[in-house]
Design a protein around this motif. Structure first.
Motif, PDB file in Angstrom:
ATOM      1  N   ALA A  69       7.837 -19.589  12.734  1.00 45.48           N
ATOM      2  CA  ALA A  69       6.767 -20.600  12.287  1.00 45.48           C
ATOM      3  C   ALA A  69       6.794 -21.597  13.148  1.00 45.48           C
ATOM      4  CB  ALA A  69       7.181 -20.923  10.870  1.00 45.48           C
ATOM      5  N   ASP A  70       8.311 -22.128  13.542  1.00 49.76           N
ATOM      6  CA  ASP A  70       8.106 -23.131  14.374  1.00 49.76           C
ATOM      7  C   ASP A  70       7.328 -22.995  15.850  1.00 49.76           C
ATOM      8  OD1 ASP A  70       9.622 -24.552  12.431  1.00 49.76           O
ATOM      9  OD2 ASP A  70      11.698 -24.158  13.551  1.00 49.76           O
ATOM     10  N   HIS A  71       7.240 -21.812  16.277  1.00 44.52           N
ATOM     11  CA  HIS A  71       6.746 -21.434  17.459  1.00 44.52           C
ATOM     12  C   HIS A  71       5.335 -20.721  17.253  1.00 44.52           C
ATOM     13  CE1 HIS A  71      10.881 -21.521  18.851  1.00 44.52           C
ATOM     14  NE2 HIS A  71      10.305 -21.779  20.147  1.00 44.52           N
ATOM     15  N   ASP A  72       4.664 -21.129  16.112  1.00 46.63           N
ATOM     16  CA  ASP A  72       3.517 -20.802  15.753  1.00 46.63           C
ATOM     17  C   ASP A  72       2.911 -19.218  16.012  1.00 46.63           C
ATOM     18  OD1 ASP A  72       0.753 -21.109  14.700  1.00 46.63           O
ATOM     19  OD2 ASP A  72      -0.042 -21.686  16.684  1.00 46.63           O
ATOM     20  N   LEU A  73       4.167 -18.342  15.782  1.00 49.66           N
ATOM     21  CA  LEU A  73       4.255 -16.964  15.844  1.00 49.66           C
ATOM     22  C   LEU A  73       3.776 -16.372  14.644  1.00 49.66           C
ATOM     23  CD1 LEU A  73       6.893 -16.418  18.468  1.00 49.66           C
ATOM     24  CD2 LEU A  73       4.378 -16.428  18.698  1.00 49.66           C
ATOM     25  N   ALA A  74       3.382 -15.031  14.493  1.00 50.51           N
ATOM     26  CA  ALA A  74       3.115 -14.180  13.287  1.00 50.51           C
ATOM     27  C   ALA A  74       4.403 -13.380  12.927  1.00 50.51           C
ATOM     28  CB  ALA A  74       2.034 -13.667  13.149  1.00 50.51           C
ATOM     29  N   LEU A  75       4.567 -12.831  11.740  1.00 54.86           N
ATOM     30  CA  LEU A  75       5.267 -11.779  11.187  1.00 54.86           C
ATOM     31  C   LEU A  75       4.655 -10.554  10.863  1.00 54.86           C
ATOM     32  CD1 LEU A  75       8.474 -10.937  10.947  1.00 54.86           C
ATOM     33  CD2 LEU A  75       8.208 -11.880   8.763  1.00 54.86           C
ATOM     34  N   ASP A  76       4.413  -9.472  11.288  1.00 48.24           N
ATOM     35  CA  ASP A  76       3.988  -8.437  10.864  1.00 48.24           C
ATOM     36  C   ASP A  76       4.638  -7.640  10.107  1.00 48.24           C
ATOM     37  OD1 ASP A  76       1.840  -9.122  12.821  1.00 48.24           O
ATOM     38  OD2 ASP A  76       1.068  -6.767  13.052  1.00 48.24           O
ATOM     39  N   VAL A  77       4.680  -7.029   9.031  1.00 43.30           N
ATOM     40  CA  VAL A  77       5.498  -6.191   8.036  1.00 43.30           C
ATOM     41  C   VAL A  77       4.941  -4.998   7.882  1.00 43.30           C
ATOM     42  CG1 VAL A  77       7.043  -6.532   6.017  1.00 43.30           C
ATOM     43  CG2 VAL A  77       6.415  -8.717   7.152  1.00 43.30           C
ATOM     44  N   ASN A  78       5.806  -4.024   8.029  1.00 44.19           N
ATOM     45  CA  ASN A  78       5.478  -2.459   7.829  1.00 44.19           C
ATOM     46  C   ASN A  78       6.262  -2.096   6.822  1.00 44.19           C
ATOM     47  OD1 ASN A  78       3.918  -0.168   8.145  1.00 44.19           O
ATOM     48  ND2 ASN A  78       5.402   0.627   9.517  1.00 44.19           N
ATOM     49  N   GLY A  79       5.842  -1.380   5.680  1.00 47.71           N
ATOM     50  CA  GLY A  79       6.373  -0.796   4.831  1.00 47.71           C
ATOM     51  C   GLY A  79       5.300   0.027   3.931  1.00 47.71           C
ATOM     52  N   GLY A  80       6.079   0.474   2.656  1.00 47.17           N
ATOM     53  CA  GLY A  80       5.607   1.100   1.725  1.00 47.17           C
ATOM     54  C   GLY A  80       4.593   0.132   0.739  1.00 47.17           C
ATOM     55  N   PRO A  81       4.214   0.782  -0.254  1.00 45.68           N
ATOM     56  CA  PRO A  81       3.410   0.145  -1.310  1.00 45.68           C
ATOM     57  C   PRO A  81       3.956  -1.067  -2.112  1.00 45.68           C
ATOM     58  CG  PRO A  81       3.174   2.372  -1.652  1.00 45.68           C
ATOM     59  CD  PRO A  81       4.175   2.268  -0.687  1.00 45.68           C
ATOM     60  N   GLU A  82       5.260  -1.267  -1.804  1.00 46.05           N
ATOM     61  CA  GLU A  82       5.928  -2.501  -2.445  1.00 46.05           C
ATOM     62  C   GLU A  82       5.694  -3.818  -1.350  1.00 46.05           C
ATOM     63  OE1 GLU A  82       9.068  -0.975   0.199  1.00 46.05           O
ATOM     64  OE2 GLU A  82       7.279  -0.009  -0.779  1.00 46.05           O
ATOM     65  N   THR A  83       5.531  -3.524  -0.270  1.00 49.16           N
ATOM     66  CA  THR A  83       5.377  -4.627   0.867  1.00 49.16           C
ATOM     67  C   THR A  83       4.521  -5.618   0.442  1.00 49.16           C
ATOM     68  OG1 THR A  83       5.883  -2.905   2.477  1.00 49.16           O
ATOM     69  CG2 THR A  83       4.973  -4.879   3.309  1.00 49.16           C
ATOM     70  N   PRO A  84       3.449  -5.640   0.079  1.00 51.38           N
ATOM     71  CA  PRO A  84       2.512  -6.843  -0.265  1.00 51.38           C
ATOM     72  C   PRO A  84       3.187  -7.857  -1.279  1.00 51.38           C
ATOM     73  CG  PRO A  84       1.287  -4.803  -0.442  1.00 51.38           C
ATOM     74  CD  PRO A  84       2.587  -4.401  -0.412  1.00 51.38           C
ATOM     75  N   GLU A  85       3.801  -7.229  -2.317  1.00 47.36           N
ATOM     76  CA  GLU A  85       4.786  -8.044  -3.449  1.00 47.36           C
ATOM     77  C   GLU A  85       5.776  -8.672  -2.728  1.00 47.36           C
ATOM     78  OE1 GLU A  85       5.816  -9.841  -6.634  1.00 47.36           O
ATOM     79  OE2 GLU A  85       4.004  -8.750  -6.411  1.00 47.36           O
ATOM     80  N   VAL A  86       6.602  -8.090  -1.760  1.00 45.97           N
ATOM     81  CA  VAL A  86       7.692  -8.538  -0.967  1.00 45.97           C
ATOM     82  C   VAL A  86       7.094  -9.763  -0.109  1.00 45.97           C
ATOM     83  CG1 VAL A  86       9.611  -8.248   0.854  1.00 45.97           C
ATOM     84  CG2 VAL A  86       9.142  -6.730  -1.119  1.00 45.97           C
TER      85      VAL A  86
END
Length: 188
Positions: A69-86
């Motif tokens: 966040a301090d470097h204005d970068l993004a975090l892509d997250v890959n996983g199963g159907p529980e991923t949106p809640e996490v």
């Protein structure tokens, strides 16, 4: 060094407009490596698995994510159907970090209505302005058990509508997932 190689390719190829890299948030040199790559405007962030994210939350160790966040970068997250809640839970704690949910959470795409657990997760994630959703890998989600994916757009519409209605046109990203998608459908 695969990140450096990709950035070198991007320097000479105007078709490449950004790189989502592969770095290990748990590594001792993470902060320095992020600083190194963030100096290149084509380095847009990193991708991790939902298991990695859950481990970081369980340890209450989100320092690496704050560095992104301090470097204005993004975090892509890959996983199963529980991923949106996490993602929703972590996005609330880190509103300065952009999150990208990969592959709509890899939900199984069927002729049935989308699962309510997945819908609730999508809606929870979308409540955070710092969360984006990548519509990709739908054909892989539909081609379970070695079947080819349906070609009719209407088959996918209920899933696309959930994402579109939750995130709107400002926070939906399209990704082909090619060449992986070739296992499920032709990219035409």
């Amino acid at each position: 060094e695969d990140n450096a190689w990709l950035l070198d390719l991007a320097t000479d190829d105007p078709f490449i407009v950004g790189i989502v890299g592969h770095l290990k948030p748990e590594s001792e040199d993470f902060a320095g490596t992020v600083k190194r790559f963030a100096a290149n405007r084509l380095f847009r962030g990193i991708r991790i698995s939902v298991q990695q994210l859950k481990s970081m939350v369980a340890k209450n160790d989100l320092g690496a994510l704050k560095i992104l966040a301090d470097h204005d970068l993004a975090l892509d997250v890959n996983g199963g159907p529980e991923t949106p809640e996490v993602i929703s839970l972590v996005a609330a704690r880190l509103p300065a970090l952009r999150f990208v949910l990969n592959h709509v959470g890899n939900v199984a795409v069927t002729a049935e209505s989308p699962p309510s657990m997945w819908i609730n997760g999508i809606q929870a994630a979308a409540r955070h302005a710092n969360v984006f959703c990548k519509i990709s890998a739908l054909v892989e989600g539909a081609a379970r058990d070695g079947k080819r994916a349906p070609e009719d757009l209407e088959f996918y519409r209920p899933y696309i509508d959930v994402v579109w209605n939750a995130f709107g046109d400002d926070r939906v990203i399209y990704g082909s997932n090619w060449p992986v998608s070739e296992r499920a459908a032709d990219y035409v």
